[in-house]
Motif scaffolding. Sequence first.
Motif, PDB file in Angstrom:
ATOM      1  N   THR A 100       0.822  -1.224   0.000  1.00 56.59           N
ATOM      2  CA  THR A 100       0.000   0.000   0.000  1.00 56.59           C
ATOM      3  C   THR A 100       0.854   1.270   0.000  1.00 56.59           C
ATOM      4  O   THR A 100       0.355   2.353  -0.323  1.00 56.59           O
ATOM      5  CB  THR A 100      -0.931   0.020   1.224  1.00 56.59           C
ATOM      6  N   GLY A 101       2.137   1.139   0.302  1.00 60.27           N
ATOM      7  CA  GLY A 101       3.013   2.298   0.266  1.00 60.27           C
ATOM      8  C   GLY A 101       3.319   2.789  -1.137  1.00 60.27           C
ATOM      9  O   GLY A 101       3.785   3.916  -1.315  1.00 60.27           O
ATOM     10  N   PHE A 102       3.069   1.974  -2.145  1.00 57.97           N
ATOM     11  CA  PHE A 102       3.303   2.390  -3.528  1.00 57.97           C
ATOM     12  C   PHE A 102       2.109   3.170  -4.056  1.00 57.97           C
ATOM     13  O   PHE A 102       0.948   2.833  -3.776  1.00 57.97           O
ATOM     14  CB  PHE A 102       3.552   1.169  -4.426  1.00 57.97           C
ATOM     15  N   HIS A 103       2.404   4.180  -4.869  1.00 53.53           N
ATOM     16  CA  HIS A 103       1.333   4.920  -5.534  1.00 53.53           C
ATOM     17  C   HIS A 103       0.784   4.134  -6.716  1.00 53.53           C
ATOM     18  O   HIS A 103      -0.404   4.233  -7.040  1.00 53.53           O
ATOM     19  CB  HIS A 103       1.854   6.283  -6.014  1.00 53.53           C
ATOM     20  N   HIS A 104       1.650   3.383  -7.383  1.00 54.92           N
ATOM     21  CA  HIS A 104       1.230   2.559  -8.524  1.00 54.92           C
ATOM     22  C   HIS A 104       1.908   1.196  -8.392  1.00 54.92           C
ATOM     23  O   HIS A 104       3.109   1.118  -8.131  1.00 54.92           O
ATOM     24  CB  HIS A 104       1.641   3.193  -9.853  1.00 54.92           C
ATOM     25  N   VAL A 105       1.148   0.125  -8.603  1.00 58.37           N
ATOM     26  CA  VAL A 105       1.697  -1.229  -8.572  1.00 58.37           C
ATOM     27  C   VAL A 105       1.373  -1.906  -9.905  1.00 58.37           C
ATOM     28  O   VAL A 105       0.200  -2.140 -10.228  1.00 58.37           O
ATOM     29  CB  VAL A 105       1.114  -2.058  -7.405  1.00 58.37           C
ATOM     30  N   LEU A 106       2.414  -2.186 -10.680  1.00 58.55           N
ATOM     31  CA  LEU A 106       2.282  -2.904 -11.949  1.00 58.55           C
ATOM     32  C   LEU A 106       2.796  -4.319 -11.702  1.00 58.55           C
ATOM     33  O   LEU A 106       3.972  -4.620 -11.904  1.00 58.55           O
ATOM     34  CB  LEU A 106       3.081  -2.201 -13.043  1.00 58.55           C
ATOM     35  N   ALA A 107       1.908  -5.174 -11.234  1.00 60.17           N
ATOM     36  CA  ALA A 107       2.318  -6.489 -10.714  1.00 60.17           C
ATOM     37  C   ALA A 107       2.459  -7.516 -11.833  1.00 60.17           C
ATOM     38  O   ALA A 107       1.789  -7.462 -12.851  1.00 60.17           O
ATOM     39  CB  ALA A 107       1.298  -6.968  -9.695  1.00 60.17           C
ATOM     40  N   ARG A 108       3.334  -8.483 -11.578  1.00 63.85           N
ATOM     41  CA  ARG A 108       3.397  -9.639 -12.474  1.00 63.85           C
ATOM     42  C   ARG A 108       2.432 -10.721 -12.006  1.00 63.85           C
ATOM     43  O   ARG A 108       1.948 -11.529 -12.795  1.00 63.85           O
ATOM     44  CB  ARG A 108       4.820 -10.186 -12.549  1.00 63.85           C
ATOM     45  N   ASP A 109       2.156 -10.751 -10.690  1.00 65.14           N
ATOM     46  CA  ASP A 109       1.141 -11.660 -10.164  1.00 65.14           C
ATOM     47  C   ASP A 109       0.626 -11.118  -8.840  1.00 65.14           C
ATOM     48  O   ASP A 109       1.369 -10.514  -8.073  1.00 65.14           O
ATOM     49  CB  ASP A 109       1.683 -13.086  -9.986  1.00 65.14           C
ATOM     50  N   ALA A 110      -0.663 -11.310  -8.629  1.00 68.83           N
ATOM     51  CA  ALA A 110      -1.341 -10.849  -7.415  1.00 68.83           C
ATOM     52  C   ALA A 110      -2.558 -11.745  -7.203  1.00 68.83           C
ATOM     53  O   ALA A 110      -3.053 -12.367  -8.148  1.00 68.83           O
ATOM     54  CB  ALA A 110      -1.762  -9.387  -7.553  1.00 68.83           C
ATOM     55  N   PRO A 111      -3.048 -11.835  -5.972  1.00 70.28           N
ATOM     56  CA  PRO A 111      -4.156 -12.749  -5.676  1.00 70.28           C
ATOM     57  C   PRO A 111      -5.401 -12.527  -6.539  1.00 70.28           C
ATOM     58  O   PRO A 111      -6.113 -13.476  -6.848  1.00 70.28           O
ATOM     59  CB  PRO A 111      -4.449 -12.475  -4.194  1.00 70.28           C
ATOM     60  N   THR A 112      -5.679 -11.292  -6.935  1.00 76.35           N
ATOM     61  CA  THR A 112      -6.936 -11.008  -7.643  1.00 76.35           C
ATOM     62  C   THR A 112      -6.718 -10.515  -9.066  1.00 76.35           C
ATOM     63  O   THR A 112      -7.629  -9.945  -9.665  1.00 76.35           O
ATOM     64  CB  THR A 112      -7.735  -9.939  -6.865  1.00 76.35           C
ATOM     65  N   ALA A 113      -5.528 -10.746  -9.624  1.00 78.09           N
ATOM     66  CA  ALA A 113      -5.244 -10.234 -10.966  1.00 78.09           C
ATOM     67  C   ALA A 113      -4.692 -11.343 -11.859  1.00 78.09           C
ATOM     68  O   ALA A 113      -4.110 -12.322 -11.383  1.00 78.09           O
ATOM     69  CB  ALA A 113      -4.248  -9.079 -10.894  1.00 78.09           C
ATOM     70  N   GLU A 114      -4.876 -11.171 -13.169  1.00 74.20           N
ATOM     71  CA  GLU A 114      -4.311 -12.100 -14.143  1.00 74.20           C
ATOM     72  C   GLU A 114      -2.803 -11.868 -14.221  1.00 74.20           C
ATOM     73  O   GLU A 114      -2.337 -10.733 -14.310  1.00 74.20           O
ATOM     74  CB  GLU A 114      -4.943 -11.852 -15.508  1.00 74.20           C
TER      75      GLU A 114
END
Length: 304
Positions: A100-114
């Motif tokens: 949550t400390g990041f303003h933007h998160v461009l994830a490679r994997d996350a629990p609720t994302a492809e």
Amino acid sequence: MTGWFSFLHGEATAGDVLALERVETVLRDAGQAYDVVWSPGFRADGTHFEDIDPAAYTHLVFVCGPAHGRQVEEMHRRFAHCVRIAVGVSIVDPDSAAVTGFHHVLARDAPTAEPTTDLAARAPAPTAPPVVGVILTHGQREYGGRRRHAEVAEAVTGWLGGKDCARLELETRLDTRDWRLCATPAQLETVLARLDLVVTDRLHGLVLALRAGVPALAVDPVAGGAKVTAQARACGWPALVAAAKLGPGTPGRTGEPGTRELERWWAWCLGDDGREAARRTGAAFRADGVADAADGLAEALGIR
């Protein structure tokens, strides 16, 4: 530009550094200037967190790895005034302060994302360095006071640590119970045949490399020369360095006599002349083009 490769108690993996190179390409193409923060444990001569003034930056980019843990949270606090962006990261706990400390998160994997492809997959293709097998021995007690094995190993490995090459530590000892070792000569020969060079202080490291048609940079670890020197002579192989050439100052020290000798034979072995000489020697072995001690066995046994 930061990542786990930036933390004193982090680590730099090949994937992390390739991911960084992918992001660097994007920033360079956009004409964006940046600095990369490295762990002093990985790049002592790089830019470190303690070297920089956070106030000099407007944005912080965190590359690859898990967005998780105390070190990431501390980074948020130190760069609180910056816009903080995570790219190519894994999200373990979306509600953690590290995320949550990041303003933007461009994830490679996350629990609720492809999931998306890891950044390392699209990193710039590197220039391939040579693949070098390293075969050293710390035994051979039979040589007593003439043994220089420890000094040779220290000098050779210290020098190799500064070479741009893919190093592969190998062992000629066979073992059917240890998965890390080859169980048959054919398995070891298959590995050797895929190398560009073998660096060794073992007789069989020299012979097996040449048998596979691969150049060998051989070092004799016995003062005055012993079986490695004798075998190099028997094979007509010139890339040999005596233990006496590798003094205490050799490891990684450009200009030292031992380093110059290693560098000279390194260049020869990886050049056209060395490669061709190794191919010729290996072909001669396979064609029975050399003599060996077994040629006299029948006569010694009284066999006509």
